[in-house]
Scaffold this active site. Structure first.
Site, mmCIF file in Angstrom:
data_model
loop_
_atom_site.group_PDB
_atom_site.id
_atom_site.type_symbol
_atom_site.label_atom_id
_atom_site.label_comp_id
_atom_site.label_asym_id
_atom_site.label_seq_id
_atom_site.Cartn_x
_atom_site.Cartn_y
_atom_site.Cartn_z
ATOM 1 N N ASP A 222 2.823 -5.211 1.245
ATOM 2 C CA ASP A 222 2.124 -5.654 2.451
ATOM 3 C C ASP A 222 2.043 -4.464 3.393
ATOM 4 O O ASP A 222 2.087 -3.318 2.939
ATOM 5 C CB ASP A 222 2.835 -6.859 3.070
ATOM 6 C CG ASP A 222 1.873 -7.794 3.799
ATOM 7 O OD1 ASP A 222 1.240 -7.346 4.768
ATOM 8 O OD2 ASP A 222 1.749 -8.977 3.404
ATOM 9 N N HIS A 245 -0.471 -2.152 2.564
ATOM 10 C CA HIS A 245 -1.672 -2.555 3.292
ATOM 11 C C HIS A 245 -1.907 -1.687 4.516
ATOM 12 O O HIS A 245 -2.685 -2.056 5.392
ATOM 13 C CB HIS A 245 -1.571 -4.026 3.702
ATOM 14 C CG HIS A 245 -1.594 -4.979 2.547
ATOM 15 N ND1 HIS A 245 -1.656 -6.345 2.710
ATOM 16 C CD2 HIS A 245 -1.564 -4.770 1.200
ATOM 17 C CE1 HIS A 245 -1.654 -6.939 1.521
ATOM 18 N NE2 HIS A 245 -1.601 -5.995 0.592
#
Length: 412
Positions: A222, A245
């Site tokens: 993430d 991310h």
């Protein structure tokens, strides 16, 4: 003769007493969880040994150090609370290993917590192993907006402290969660998890002031670093991110009573093959009407990064919100400077601001991105009029209309 014997015995007792005092002095300074007093052993759960060592060290009136030697130590869970009476250090040389199953924890959302501590150092080159593979498979966040899992290491109200030379491995959820901190530095910290490990943000910061993150290597599933509401005067420097991310301000605006974000400085960082680069993201139709201001991304290298530069005020993962109502978050004084490298998607720059709260004082300068694959780069700017210098035309707000995701790529 008798008197001489008595004097000799007294001398021996004094020597023994002095040696004992020296040992006690050493004991007052260093607390080894594998010592006879605490009884910790590699391969055995050391929850109680570590708790007892912390209790003694925290009560010391002089600086103290808890030592966890090399080896692998199962640890069911732990909470280390202050305030302590003097500066305290935990030197983790070995590996602490979490249960695979979160249901074994008293608090399923936290494996290890450091709370209400000043002048604390966490060091030693060791590893917090969250053993998260089982939790990733059970993750249902795509269907359940209230999904949750276990954070590896939580810092709550930790001030004037340092985390250095520590690794978080395979956390079930966030690796490090920082809330209510002041003057906390992360230096040479490593975060490692697979790129498909859901919701494993590397370092999350919220409602904190004066946090510094430097010389860190983060690869996870993430955001490498996520910046929550109430964060002020945060510096992120010399961080390598990937997989992951990217580095994100937000998401903001989803919950009631959120606090403003201000003073975010991200510089001299490298992002490699991440799903996003640097971004600001806010929820539409959220209850909070706060500001996000004084946010700066500078001297950033992008290596085959999807969506390198993003402001997204319609952030709505898994379509769990109503996009028909604009975000209430007001974004202002945001800059993207000296950003270079390669984009894996045609949409190199997306600045999509709120219709009801347009972005103010957005600056883009010295942006040099090349498309790593076939096609041509483009950019999108909506509900803002940025100041643009030394940016090639395709990246300089080429359109004020949304770009077709199938052609331009969509931030995830």
């Amino acid at each position: 003769m008798g008197l001489k014997l008595v004097m000799n015995l007294l001398s021996i007792l004094m020597i023994l007493s002095s040696a004992s005092a020296k040992r006690e002095l050493l004991s007052d300074g260093e607390f080894d969880v594998t010592s006879a007093k605490y009884g910790g052993k590699a391969g055995s759960d050391i929850s109680q040994a570590l708790t007892n060592a912390w209790k003694d060290a925290c009560a010391s009136t002089s600086p103290s150090k808890i030592i966890i030697p090399k080896g692998t130590y199962p640890l069911k869970e732990a909470e280390f609370s202050g305030p302590c009476k003097a500066p305290i250090e935990m030197q983790l040389q070995g590996t602490l290993q979490a249960p695979e199953d979160s249901t074994q924890l008293t608090k399923p959302d936290t494996w290890i917590g450091f709370l209400y501590i000043n002048d604390f150092t966490l060091s030693g080159g060791g590893v917090f192993d969250g053993q998260g593979a089982k939790a990733w498979k059970a993750n249902d966040c795509q269907k359940n907006p209230k999904c949750s899992s276990t954070i590896n290491v939580r810092f709550h109200q930790v001030k004037k402290s340092l985390v250095k030379d520590i690794t978080s491995l395979n956390s079930k959820n966030f690796h490090f969660n920082i809330i209510g901190a002041e003057q906390l530095t992360f230096d040479h910290v490593t975060v490692t998890a697979p790129g498909d490990s859901l919701n494993t943000d590397g370092i999350h910061i919220g409602r904190s002031n004066g946090v510094n993150i430097t010389n860190c290597v983060i690869g996870t599933g993430d955001d490498c670093i996520s910046i929550g509401d109430g964060t002020k005067q945060l510096t992120i420097e010399k961080v390598t991110c990937g997989p992951g991310h990217g580095i994100s301000v937000g998401s903001l605006g989803k919950y009631d009573n959120e606090e403003p974000v201000a003073g975010i400085f991200v510089k001299n960082c490298t992002l490699s093959k991440t799903q996003n680069g640097v971004r600001v993201k806010t929820w539409p139709n959220g209850p909070s009407a706060i500001t996000a201001s004084d946010i700066h991304f500078e001297d950033i290298i992008m290596d085959d990064v999807q969506n390198p530069i993003v402001v997204d005020q319609e952030y709505c993962p898994y379509d769990q919100c109503d996009k028909s109502v604009s975000s209430k978050i007001k974004i202002s004084n945001v800059s993207f400077k000296n950003i270079r490298g390669t984009s894996a998607t045609a949409l190199g720059v997306k600045v999509a601001c709120s219709k009801s709260n347009p972005c103010d004082q957005v600056v883009m300068s010295d942006i040099d991105l090349k498309l790593s694959g076939a096609g041509e780069l483009t950019s999108q700017c909506t509900n803002t009029k940025p100041t643009i210098t030394n940016v090639a035309k395709p990246l300089a707000c080429a359109t004020d209309q949304p770009v077709d995701p199938a052609k331009g790529g969509a931030p995830k």
